[in-house]
Design a protein around this motif. Sequence first.
Motif, PDB file in Angstrom:
ATOM      1  N   LEU A  25       0.886  -1.164   0.000  1.00 52.21           N
ATOM      2  CA  LEU A  25       0.000   0.000   0.000  1.00 52.21           C
ATOM      3  C   LEU A  25       0.920   1.209   0.000  1.00 52.21           C
ATOM      4  CD1 LEU A  25      -2.454  -1.008   2.853  1.00 52.21           C
ATOM      5  CD2 LEU A  25      -3.073  -0.791   0.452  1.00 52.21           C
ATOM      6  N   THR A  26       0.618   2.206  -0.829  1.00 49.66           N
ATOM      7  CA  THR A  26       1.541   3.332  -0.920  1.00 49.66           C
ATOM      8  C   THR A  26       0.803   4.646  -1.130  1.00 49.66           C
ATOM      9  OG1 THR A  26       3.427   4.244  -2.120  1.00 49.66           O
ATOM     10  CG2 THR A  26       1.848   2.987  -3.418  1.00 49.66           C
ATOM     11  N   ASN A  27       1.391   5.711  -0.630  1.00 51.78           N
ATOM     12  CA  ASN A  27       0.850   7.046  -0.906  1.00 51.78           C
ATOM     13  C   ASN A  27       1.547   7.691  -2.092  1.00 51.78           C
ATOM     14  OD1 ASN A  27      -1.246   7.745   1.170  1.00 51.78           O
ATOM     15  ND2 ASN A  27       0.400   7.078   2.511  1.00 51.78           N
ATOM     16  N   ASP A  28       2.538   6.986  -2.623  1.00 49.36           N
ATOM     17  CA  ASP A  28       3.314   7.553  -3.735  1.00 49.36           C
ATOM     18  C   ASP A  28       2.747   7.093  -5.076  1.00 49.36           C
ATOM     19  OD1 ASP A  28       5.025   8.628  -1.831  1.00 49.36           O
ATOM     20  OD2 ASP A  28       6.265   6.813  -1.799  1.00 49.36           O
ATOM     21  N   VAL A  29       3.131   7.814  -6.123  1.00 45.20           N
ATOM     22  CA  VAL A  29       2.739   7.446  -7.481  1.00 45.20           C
ATOM     23  C   VAL A  29       3.244   6.033  -7.782  1.00 45.20           C
ATOM     24  CG1 VAL A  29       3.134   7.968  -9.933  1.00 45.20           C
ATOM     25  CG2 VAL A  29       2.712   9.826  -8.290  1.00 45.20           C
TER      26      VAL A  29
END
Lengths: 82, 137
Positions: B5-9
């Motif tokens: 899970l990531t908040n980055d592009v």
Amino acid sequence: MKVHLTLFAAAQELAGAKTIELDFEQEQINLHELRSALTEKFPAMSALAPHLLFAAGTDYLPPESIITDGDQLVCFPPVSGG
Amino acid sequence: MHIELTNDVIQTEDVYAYVSSKDAGAVVLFLGTVREMTSGRQTVALDYDAYPEMAQAQMQDLAQEAIDKWPIVNVAIVHRLGHLELGEISVAVAVSTPHRRDAFEAGQYLIDELKVRVPVWKKENWSDGTTEWVHPT
């Protein structure tokens, strides 16, 4: 008995809280009774209540689950990721 | 297996690299992207929220199920969280297998199951300024 719930997404918004505690006179309840209690405490949740999903830790609760005093559960709407 | 899970592009080259292998004859890479129009309403952006511990665990279970069902060389699932603009990638599923049919089937299984099981929710930011949680009922 007391049941602790952590709420996510629309459930959290409709309750206006991230965590809630519900009190019951019974010593155990089923998920149907838990949904009813949520609707009673948060009338804004009534449309969503029949569709809410429940989990303990990272596992979904089966529909026939029995909930007892001190249970810590997670509650959220049908998922919409992807 | 790579589950994230990531908040980055989401970098598609990275997702491909997680599953790339000389043992594979096929790689299927599925990307979910932010669509502008839904049933005649216009979206300007989406916000994704999750119950991260359970989302991670459920995605791992899903990947394991796919490994048990198909001859998978490697599998990667990456889901983006936070604020996404139109056209951005919200989810990437990559599967490598010896032959293409298994890669297509496993990829379809993974994204279909992710969408009913993994605790992630999107909130629509409509063009009229209102916001609305999406929860299929």
